[in-house]
Design a protein around this motif. Sequence first.
Motif, PDB file in Angstrom:
ATOM      1  N   TRP A 179       2.432  -3.689-102.373  1.00 35.31           N
ATOM      2  CA  TRP A 179       2.403  -4.506-101.152  1.00 35.31           C
ATOM      3  C   TRP A 179       1.574  -5.762-101.391  1.00 35.31           C
ATOM      4  O   TRP A 179       1.972  -6.865-101.024  1.00 35.31           O
ATOM      5  CB  TRP A 179       1.812  -3.705 -99.996  1.00 35.31           C
ATOM      6  CG  TRP A 179       1.558  -4.552 -98.786  1.00 35.31           C
ATOM      7  CD1 TRP A 179       2.453  -4.921 -97.828  1.00 35.31           C
ATOM      8  CD2 TRP A 179       0.308  -5.183 -98.420  1.00 35.31           C
ATOM      9  NE1 TRP A 179       1.855  -5.725 -96.885  1.00 35.31           N
ATOM     10  CE2 TRP A 179       0.546  -5.902 -97.224  1.00 35.31           C
ATOM     11  CE3 TRP A 179      -0.960  -5.187 -98.981  1.00 35.31           C
ATOM     12  CZ2 TRP A 179      -0.476  -6.629 -96.592  1.00 35.31           C
ATOM     13  CZ3 TRP A 179      -1.963  -5.908 -98.350  1.00 35.31           C
ATOM     14  CH2 TRP A 179      -1.707  -6.618 -97.173  1.00 35.31           C
ATOM     15  N   PHE A 180       0.420  -5.573-102.010  1.00 40.77           N
ATOM     16  CA  PHE A 180      -0.443  -6.723-102.278  1.00 40.77           C
ATOM     17  C   PHE A 180       0.233  -7.693-103.240  1.00 40.77           C
ATOM     18  O   PHE A 180       0.228  -8.913-103.033  1.00 40.77           O
ATOM     19  CB  PHE A 180      -1.774  -6.258-102.868  1.00 40.77           C
ATOM     20  CG  PHE A 180      -2.629  -7.391-103.350  1.00 40.77           C
ATOM     21  CD1 PHE A 180      -3.372  -8.145-102.463  1.00 40.77           C
ATOM     22  CD2 PHE A 180      -2.667  -7.724-104.700  1.00 40.77           C
ATOM     23  CE1 PHE A 180      -4.153  -9.197-102.900  1.00 40.77           C
ATOM     24  CE2 PHE A 180      -3.443  -8.779-105.149  1.00 40.77           C
ATOM     25  CZ  PHE A 180      -4.187  -9.517-104.248  1.00 40.77           C
ATOM     26  N   ILE A 181       0.829  -7.149-104.314  1.00 42.22           N
ATOM     27  CA  ILE A 181       1.488  -8.005-105.301  1.00 42.22           C
ATOM     28  C   ILE A 181       2.659  -8.752-104.668  1.00 42.22           C
ATOM     29  O   ILE A 181       2.890  -9.933-104.950  1.00 42.22           O
ATOM     30  CB  ILE A 181       1.951  -7.172-106.509  1.00 42.22           C
ATOM     31  CG1 ILE A 181       0.729  -6.658-107.284  1.00 42.22           C
ATOM     32  CG2 ILE A 181       2.851  -7.990-107.433  1.00 42.22           C
ATOM     33  CD1 ILE A 181       1.068  -5.706-108.396  1.00 42.22           C
ATOM     34  N   SER A 182       3.411  -8.063-103.796  1.00 43.17           N
ATOM     35  CA  SER A 182       4.551  -8.698-103.143  1.00 43.17           C
ATOM     36  C   SER A 182       4.116  -9.851-102.246  1.00 43.17           C
ATOM     37  O   SER A 182       4.774 -10.893-102.184  1.00 43.17           O
ATOM     38  CB  SER A 182       5.317  -7.663-102.299  1.00 43.17           C
ATOM     39  OG  SER A 182       5.789  -6.616-103.101  1.00 43.17           O
ATOM     40  N   ARG A 183       3.002  -9.661-101.543  1.00 39.19           N
ATOM     41  CA  ARG A 183       2.540 -10.677-100.599  1.00 39.19           C
ATOM     42  C   ARG A 183       1.721 -11.779-101.262  1.00 39.19           C
ATOM     43  O   ARG A 183       1.849 -12.952-100.920  1.00 39.19           O
ATOM     44  CB  ARG A 183       1.701 -10.013 -99.501  1.00 39.19           C
ATOM     45  CG  ARG A 183       2.480  -9.071 -98.590  1.00 39.19           C
ATOM     46  CD  ARG A 183       3.345  -9.850 -97.595  1.00 39.19           C
ATOM     47  NE  ARG A 183       2.543 -10.739 -96.762  1.00 39.19           N
ATOM     48  CZ  ARG A 183       1.933 -10.380 -95.645  1.00 39.19           C
ATOM     49  NH1 ARG A 183       2.015  -9.127 -95.224  1.00 39.19           N
ATOM     50  NH2 ARG A 183       1.249 -11.259 -94.925  1.00 39.19           N
ATOM     51  N   PHE A 184       0.850 -11.384-102.197  1.00 36.89           N
ATOM     52  CA  PHE A 184      -0.130 -12.338-102.719  1.00 36.89           C
ATOM     53  C   PHE A 184      -0.189 -12.391-104.247  1.00 36.89           C
ATOM     54  O   PHE A 184      -1.086 -13.034-104.790  1.00 36.89           O
ATOM     55  CB  PHE A 184      -1.526 -12.003-102.187  1.00 36.89           C
ATOM     56  CG  PHE A 184      -1.601 -11.946-100.691  1.00 36.89           C
ATOM     57  CD1 PHE A 184      -1.575 -13.108 -99.940  1.00 36.89           C
ATOM     58  CD2 PHE A 184      -1.695 -10.735-100.036  1.00 36.89           C
ATOM     59  CE1 PHE A 184      -1.647 -13.070 -98.554  1.00 36.89           C
ATOM     60  CE2 PHE A 184      -1.765 -10.675 -98.657  1.00 36.89           C
ATOM     61  CZ  PHE A 184      -1.740 -11.848 -97.912  1.00 36.89           C
ATOM     62  N   GLY A 185       0.740 -11.695-104.925  1.00 39.32           N
ATOM     63  CA  GLY A 185       0.683 -11.632-106.378  1.00 39.32           C
ATOM     64  C   GLY A 185       0.783 -12.991-107.042  1.00 39.32           C
ATOM     65  O   GLY A 185       0.215 -13.210-108.119  1.00 39.32           O
ATOM     66  N   LYS A 186       1.499 -13.928-106.422  1.00 34.83           N
ATOM     67  CA  LYS A 186       1.660 -15.254-107.017  1.00 34.83           C
ATOM     68  C   LYS A 186       0.743 -16.288-106.381  1.00 34.83           C
ATOM     69  O   LYS A 186       0.759 -17.456-106.769  1.00 34.83           O
ATOM     70  CB  LYS A 186       3.122 -15.707-106.889  1.00 34.83           C
ATOM     71  CG  LYS A 186       4.087 -14.844-107.707  1.00 34.83           C
ATOM     72  CD  LYS A 186       5.513 -15.363-107.606  1.00 34.83           C
ATOM     73  CE  LYS A 186       6.455 -14.503-108.448  1.00 34.83           C
ATOM     74  NZ  LYS A 186       7.853 -14.974-108.364  1.00 34.83           N
ATOM     75  N   ILE A 195      -6.175 -16.395-114.012  1.00 36.98           N
ATOM     76  CA  ILE A 195      -5.593 -15.274-114.765  1.00 36.98           C
ATOM     77  C   ILE A 195      -4.074 -15.270-114.643  1.00 36.98           C
ATOM     78  O   ILE A 195      -3.356 -14.976-115.597  1.00 36.98           O
ATOM     79  CB  ILE A 195      -6.191 -13.941-114.269  1.00 36.98           C
ATOM     80  CG1 ILE A 195      -7.676 -13.876-114.605  1.00 36.98           C
ATOM     81  CG2 ILE A 195      -5.450 -12.755-114.878  1.00 36.98           C
ATOM     82  CD1 ILE A 195      -8.406 -12.721-113.968  1.00 36.98           C
ATOM     83  N   LEU A 196      -3.580 -15.594-113.459  1.00 32.72           N
ATOM     84  CA  LEU A 196      -2.141 -15.581-113.215  1.00 32.72           C
ATOM     85  C   LEU A 196      -1.402 -16.549-114.125  1.00 32.72           C
ATOM     86  O   LEU A 196      -0.243 -16.334-114.466  1.00 32.72           O
ATOM     87  CB  LEU A 196      -1.872 -15.925-111.748  1.00 32.72           C
ATOM     88  CG  LEU A 196      -0.448 -15.730-111.227  1.00 32.72           C
ATOM     89  CD1 LEU A 196      -0.071 -14.267-111.275  1.00 32.72           C
ATOM     90  CD2 LEU A 196      -0.341 -16.260-109.809  1.00 32.72           C
ATOM     91  N   ARG A 197      -2.066 -17.596-114.506  1.00 34.19           N
ATOM     92  CA  ARG A 197      -1.432 -18.622-115.327  1.00 34.19           C
ATOM     93  C   ARG A 197      -1.489 -18.318-116.822  1.00 34.19           C
ATOM     94  O   ARG A 197      -1.037 -19.110-117.637  1.00 34.19           O
ATOM     95  CB  ARG A 197      -2.065 -19.986-115.031  1.00 34.19           C
ATOM     96  CG  ARG A 197      -1.546 -20.565-113.717  1.00 34.19           C
ATOM     97  CD  ARG A 197      -2.494 -21.561-113.101  1.00 34.19           C
ATOM     98  NE  ARG A 197      -1.909 -22.162-111.910  1.00 34.19           N
ATOM     99  CZ  ARG A 197      -1.806 -21.554-110.735  1.00 34.19           C
ATOM    100  NH1 ARG A 197      -2.233 -20.328-110.592  1.00 34.19           N
ATOM    101  NH2 ARG A 197      -1.257 -22.167-109.684  1.00 34.19           N
ATOM    102  N   GLN A 198      -2.073 -17.188-117.160  1.00 35.93           N
ATOM    103  CA  GLN A 198      -2.112 -16.770-118.557  1.00 35.93           C
ATOM    104  C   GLN A 198      -1.089 -15.671-118.761  1.00 35.93           C
ATOM    105  O   GLN A 198      -1.176 -14.611-118.165  1.00 35.93           O
ATOM    106  CB  GLN A 198      -3.512 -16.273-118.927  1.00 35.93           C
ATOM    107  CG  GLN A 198      -4.587 -17.345-118.821  1.00 35.93           C
ATOM    108  CD  GLN A 198      -5.958 -16.814-119.206  1.00 35.93           C
ATOM    109  OE1 GLN A 198      -6.112 -15.651-119.527  1.00 35.93           O
ATOM    110  NE2 GLN A 198      -6.947 -17.686-119.170  1.00 35.93           N
ATOM    111  N   LYS A 199      -0.127 -15.919-119.598  1.00 39.63           N
ATOM    112  CA  LYS A 199       0.945 -14.950-119.828  1.00 39.63           C
ATOM    113  C   LYS A 199       0.412 -13.759-120.596  1.00 39.63           C
ATOM    114  O   LYS A 199      -0.245 -13.911-121.619  1.00 39.63           O
ATOM    115  CB  LYS A 199       2.093 -15.597-120.610  1.00 39.63           C
ATOM    116  CG  LYS A 199       3.330 -14.720-120.731  1.00 39.63           C
ATOM    117  CD  LYS A 199       4.460 -15.498-121.370  1.00 39.63           C
ATOM    118  CE  LYS A 199       5.718 -14.673-121.519  1.00 39.63           C
ATOM    119  NZ  LYS A 199       6.246 -14.238-120.227  1.00 39.63           N
TER     120      LYS A 199
END
Length: 317
Positions: free
Chosen positions: A223-230, A297-301
Amino acid sequence: MNISVVIPLLNEQDSLKELHHWIANVMASNGFSYEILFIDDGSTDQSWTTICNLKQEDPNVKGIRFLKNFGKSQALHAGFAQAKGDVIITMDADLQDNPEEIPELYNMITKQNFDLVSGWKKKRFDNKLTKNLPSKLFNWAARKTSGVTLNDFNCGLKAYNKNVVKNIDVNGEMHRYIPVLAKNAGFTNIGEKVVQHQARKYGETKFGIERFINGFLDLITIWFISRFGKRPMHLFGALGVIMFIVGFGFAAYLGIDKLFFNPYGRLITQRPQFYIALTTMILGSQFFIAGFLGEIILRQKNNKTRYLIKESLNLEE
């Protein structure tokens, strides 16, 4: 190739031969070209030996053997990566899923243009207290949280358009939520089919009541990833700013009250509101920093391998 059948397994040596012959007969009677991918998730019995023997009988059999038990999600990830079929069917290895359902599942993907079709074991042969009731509660919570209106998220018998399995990342313990992952990736044409559930013929179930506890925890995660993961800053940053403003407002009030209305009263540090304001501002700053770090962190593959393969069988390099 028409169909890839991906079968994750753990210590199912007694059922594999019967399952293979059942699947092969269904494929032959319907004229499908196919492959069967057995993913041995660190079995300690003779499951891998059985798979090797089946490969000698049927060149359509392929296998992957993990170095140890990494979990069903990792097994499905490995199977999806190797699958060559236009339609991918997943099923469990314990003979509780009926291969006779495969032709209709295939038709729902190819002729009715579903992206994903999930099985629904409407009539079950499991223990009602330990599996059925927790499963119903889990499925209700999953529907409400995800917006995907399936009755049985846990059913291992599913069919996928190949584009789905090549564009979703099944990790951790997220195999229960593949329909949600597919929806989040943009594959919204998700269907459901009532399938026949069969009593376990060999061995014992690998899943206890703890899987539902883990399932609910994973549900919160997805749920968290779906809403705020990006966009983690949208959650943590917003919370941080709100908390900092509230704390700063308390501090400003205390300062004004001390300077203009009660200069000879208690010291600010002797008032409990001071510590509330200080704590709130500190927490707000930490939330904001957490959101900022999340964005970095999100921008690091992340290309880290999540499982180690010990052996593979009949796979193309």
